[in-house]
Write a protein that holds these residues in place. Structure first.
Motif, PDB file in Angstrom:
ATOM      1  N   ALA A   1      13.452   3.305 -11.655  1.00 50.55           N
ATOM      2  CA  ALA A   1      14.371   3.367 -10.511  1.00 50.55           C
ATOM      3  C   ALA A   1      13.666   3.911  -9.268  1.00 50.55           C
ATOM      4  CB  ALA A   1      15.586   4.222 -10.860  1.00 50.55           C
ATOM      5  N   VAL A   2      12.859   4.962  -9.433  1.00 46.87           N
ATOM      6  CA  VAL A   2      12.136   5.538  -8.294  1.00 46.87           C
ATOM      7  C   VAL A   2      11.101   4.544  -7.764  1.00 46.87           C
ATOM      8  CG1 VAL A   2      10.508   7.347  -7.604  1.00 46.87           C
ATOM      9  CG2 VAL A   2      12.526   7.931  -8.952  1.00 46.87           C
ATOM     10  N   GLU A   3      10.377   3.901  -8.672  1.00 44.87           N
ATOM     11  CA  GLU A   3       9.377   2.907  -8.250  1.00 44.87           C
ATOM     12  C   GLU A   3      10.036   1.739  -7.511  1.00 44.87           C
ATOM     13  OE1 GLU A   3       7.568   2.007 -12.003  1.00 44.87           O
ATOM     14  OE2 GLU A   3       6.070   3.604 -11.807  1.00 44.87           O
ATOM     15  N   THR A   4      11.140   1.245  -8.049  1.00 36.55           N
ATOM     16  CA  THR A   4      11.840   0.122  -7.423  1.00 36.55           C
ATOM     17  C   THR A   4      12.409   0.513  -6.065  1.00 36.55           C
ATOM     18  OG1 THR A   4      12.417  -0.738  -9.612  1.00 36.55           O
ATOM     19  CG2 THR A   4      13.692  -1.566  -7.745  1.00 36.55           C
ATOM     20  N   ALA A   5      13.037   1.674  -5.982  1.00 41.36           N
ATOM     21  CA  ALA A   5      13.608   2.127  -4.716  1.00 41.36           C
ATOM     22  C   ALA A   5      12.516   2.321  -3.661  1.00 41.36           C
ATOM     23  CB  ALA A   5      14.386   3.429  -4.926  1.00 41.36           C
ATOM     24  N   THR A   6      11.376   2.866  -4.078  1.00 42.64           N
ATOM     25  CA  THR A   6      10.261   3.068  -3.144  1.00 42.64           C
ATOM     26  C   THR A   6       9.760   1.728  -2.621  1.00 42.64           C
ATOM     27  OG1 THR A   6       9.629   5.077  -4.332  1.00 42.64           O
ATOM     28  CG2 THR A   6       7.977   4.097  -2.871  1.00 42.64           C
ATOM     29  N   CYS A   7       9.562   0.771  -3.508  1.00 43.52           N
ATOM     30  CA  CYS A   7       9.092  -0.558  -3.092  1.00 43.52           C
ATOM     31  C   CYS A   7      10.102  -1.247  -2.180  1.00 43.52           C
ATOM     32  CB  CYS A   7       8.803  -1.423  -4.312  1.00 43.52           C
ATOM     33  SG  CYS A   7       7.346  -0.884  -5.233  1.00 43.52           S
TER      34      CYS A   7
ATOM     35  N   ARG B   1       1.336  13.340  -8.513  1.00 48.53           N
ATOM     36  CA  ARG B   1       0.453  14.509  -8.378  1.00 48.53           C
ATOM     37  C   ARG B   1       1.239  15.790  -8.154  1.00 48.53           C
ATOM     38  NH1 ARG B   1      -4.695  13.958  -4.764  1.00 48.53           N
ATOM     39  NH2 ARG B   1      -4.809  16.057  -5.603  1.00 48.53           N
ATOM     40  N   LEU B   2       2.379  15.681  -7.461  1.00 46.13           N
ATOM     41  CA  LEU B   2       3.215  16.861  -7.217  1.00 46.13           C
ATOM     42  C   LEU B   2       4.103  17.215  -8.406  1.00 46.13           C
ATOM     43  CD1 LEU B   2       4.339  16.118  -3.547  1.00 46.13           C
ATOM     44  CD2 LEU B   2       2.727  17.885  -4.309  1.00 46.13           C
ATOM     45  N   GLY B   3       4.106  16.343  -9.429  1.00 47.19           N
ATOM     46  CA  GLY B   3       4.945  16.579 -10.599  1.00 47.19           C
ATOM     47  C   GLY B   3       6.399  16.245 -10.358  1.00 47.19           C
ATOM     48  N   LYS B   4       6.691  15.481  -9.333  1.00 48.73           N
ATOM     49  CA  LYS B   4       8.077  15.128  -8.997  1.00 48.73           C
ATOM     50  C   LYS B   4       8.488  13.757  -9.524  1.00 48.73           C
ATOM     51  CE  LYS B   4       8.541  18.814  -6.468  1.00 48.73           C
ATOM     52  NZ  LYS B   4       9.409  19.904  -6.852  1.00 48.73           N
ATOM     53  N   MET B   5       7.552  13.012 -10.104  1.00 52.18           N
ATOM     54  CA  MET B   5       7.859  11.681 -10.610  1.00 52.18           C
ATOM     55  C   MET B   5       8.489  11.802 -11.989  1.00 52.18           C
ATOM     56  SD  MET B   5       7.603   8.616  -9.629  1.00 52.18           S
ATOM     57  CE  MET B   5       7.536   6.943 -10.145  1.00 52.18           C
ATOM     58  N   PRO B   6       9.649  11.156 -12.194  1.00 55.66           N
ATOM     59  CA  PRO B   6      10.271  11.211 -13.523  1.00 55.66           C
ATOM     60  C   PRO B   6       9.348  10.601 -14.584  1.00 55.66           C
ATOM     61  CG  PRO B   6      11.765  10.246 -11.899  1.00 55.66           C
ATOM     62  CD  PRO B   6      10.445  10.386 -11.249  1.00 55.66           C
ATOM     63  N   THR B   7       9.413  11.132 -15.788  1.00 55.89           N
ATOM     64  CA  THR B   7       8.573  10.612 -16.866  1.00 55.89           C
ATOM     65  C   THR B   7       9.321   9.635 -17.764  1.00 55.89           C
ATOM     66  OG1 THR B   7       9.081  12.571 -18.177  1.00 55.89           O
ATOM     67  CG2 THR B   7       7.036  12.593 -16.892  1.00 55.89           C
ATOM     68  N   ALA B   8      10.638   9.733 -17.804  1.00 60.07           N
ATOM     69  CA  ALA B   8      11.432   8.803 -18.617  1.00 60.07           C
ATOM     70  C   ALA B   8      11.365   7.411 -17.989  1.00 60.07           C
ATOM     71  CB  ALA B   8      12.874   9.285 -18.704  1.00 60.07           C
TER      72      ALA B   8
ATOM     73  N   LEU C   1       0.794  -1.228   0.000  1.00 64.14           N
ATOM     74  CA  LEU C   1       0.000   0.000   0.000  1.00 64.14           C
ATOM     75  C   LEU C   1       0.826   1.277   0.000  1.00 64.14           C
ATOM     76  CD1 LEU C   1      -2.811  -0.960   2.536  1.00 64.14           C
ATOM     77  CD2 LEU C   1      -2.901  -0.976   0.049  1.00 64.14           C
ATOM     78  N   LEU C   2       1.820   1.341   0.861  1.00 65.35           N
ATOM     79  CA  LEU C   2       2.559   2.595   1.006  1.00 65.35           C
ATOM     80  C   LEU C   2       3.312   3.022  -0.261  1.00 65.35           C
ATOM     81  CD1 LEU C   2       3.779   2.298   4.704  1.00 65.35           C
ATOM     82  CD2 LEU C   2       1.802   3.502   3.794  1.00 65.35           C
ATOM     83  N   PRO C   3       3.950   2.107  -1.000  1.00 63.85           N
ATOM     84  CA  PRO C   3       4.610   2.565  -2.235  1.00 63.85           C
ATOM     85  C   PRO C   3       3.630   3.184  -3.235  1.00 63.85           C
ATOM     86  CG  PRO C   3       5.418   0.405  -1.644  1.00 63.85           C
ATOM     87  CD  PRO C   3       4.270   0.699  -0.728  1.00 63.85           C
ATOM     88  N   VAL C   4       2.436   2.619  -3.319  1.00 65.07           N
ATOM     89  CA  VAL C   4       1.437   3.156  -4.245  1.00 65.07           C
ATOM     90  C   VAL C   4       1.083   4.589  -3.858  1.00 65.07           C
ATOM     91  CG1 VAL C   4      -0.927   2.874  -5.081  1.00 65.07           C
ATOM     92  CG2 VAL C   4       0.527   0.872  -4.746  1.00 65.07           C
ATOM     93  N   TRP C   5       0.890   4.832  -2.568  1.00 69.82           N
ATOM     94  CA  TRP C   5       0.542   6.177  -2.105  1.00 69.82           C
ATOM     95  C   TRP C   5       1.684   7.165  -2.367  1.00 69.82           C
ATOM     96  CZ3 TRP C   5      -1.591   4.326   3.244  1.00 69.82           C
ATOM     97  CH2 TRP C   5      -2.822   3.706   3.059  1.00 69.82           C
ATOM     98  N   VAL C   6       2.908   6.735  -2.106  1.00 69.48           N
ATOM     99  CA  VAL C   6       4.060   7.617  -2.317  1.00 69.48           C
ATOM    100  C   VAL C   6       4.227   7.933  -3.800  1.00 69.48           C
ATOM    101  CG1 VAL C   6       6.577   7.765  -2.180  1.00 69.48           C
ATOM    102  CG2 VAL C   6       5.263   6.934  -0.223  1.00 69.48           C
ATOM    103  N   ILE C   7       4.143   6.920  -4.646  1.00 65.04           N
ATOM    104  CA  ILE C   7       4.309   7.134  -6.091  1.00 65.04           C
ATOM    105  C   ILE C   7       3.178   8.007  -6.629  1.00 65.04           C
ATOM    106  CG2 ILE C   7       4.286   5.956  -8.325  1.00 65.04           C
ATOM    107  CD1 ILE C   7       5.850   3.659  -6.859  1.00 65.04           C
ATOM    108  N   HIS C   8       1.971   7.780  -6.153  1.00 63.91           N
ATOM    109  CA  HIS C   8       0.838   8.615  -6.569  1.00 63.91           C
ATOM    110  C   HIS C   8       1.068  10.062  -6.119  1.00 63.91           C
ATOM    111  CE1 HIS C   8      -3.244   9.769  -7.553  1.00 63.91           C
ATOM    112  NE2 HIS C   8      -3.390  10.241  -6.323  1.00 63.91           N
ATOM    113  N   GLY C   9       1.542  10.236  -4.899  1.00 65.00           N
ATOM    114  CA  GLY C   9       1.826  11.578  -4.398  1.00 65.00           C
ATOM    115  C   GLY C   9       2.903  12.275  -5.212  1.00 65.00           C
TER     116      GLY C   9
END
Length: 102
Positions: free
Chosen positions: A52-58, A39-46, A28-36
Motif C-alpha cells: 500500500a505504501v509503495e503503491t501510494a508513493t508511486c 533506512r529510517l525504519g518507517k517502512m512497514p514490513t508486512a 526515480l522519486l518513489p525509489v528514493w522515498v521508499i529507500h529513505g
C-alpha cells in the motif's frame, strides 16, 4: 509572416525536455522515498501495508509528475523577434506598429 526555423527548433527542444521530465517523477522519486523510509525504519514490513505504501508513493509521484512536466514550459510559445531570423526583425502589423513578439 512565414516560418522560423529558430522558433521551430526552440519548440522541439522544449517538447523534448518536457517529455524527458515525465518519467523522472514516477521512476526515480518513489525509489528514493521508499529507500529513505526503509533506512529510517518507517517502512512497514508486512506485505499488505508495504504494498500500500509503495503503491501510494508511486501514484503520488505519477500524479504530480505529469502536470509538473507539462507545466515546465508555457502552453503557447512566445518569442522576441530579435531572437529570430532577420526577416522577422522589422515586421509590422496592419496599423504599421512594429511587432516585437511572435
Amino acid at each position: 509572416y512565414g516560418k522560423s526555423q529558430i522558433a521551430g527548433t526552440t519548440a522541439v527542444k522544449q517538447t523534448c525536455i518536457s517529455r524527458a521530465l515525465i518519467p523522472i517523477f514516477p521512476a526515480l522519486l518513489p525509489v528514493w522515498v521508499i529507500h529513505g523510509l526503509t533506512r529510517l525504519g518507517k517502512m512497514p514490513t508486512a506485505p499488505g501495508p508495504k504494498f500500500a505504501v509503495e503503491t501510494a508513493t508511486c501514484l503520488f509521484f505519477l500524479s504530480i509528475g505529469l502536470s509538473g512536466a507539462i507545466a515546465a514550459f508555457p502552453q503557447k510559445g512566445r518569442m522576441d523577434v530579435s531572437q529570430l531570423e532577420e526577416r522577422f526583425q522589422n515586421i509590422t502589423d496592419k496599423d504599421g506598429n512594429k511587432i516585437t513578439h511572435l
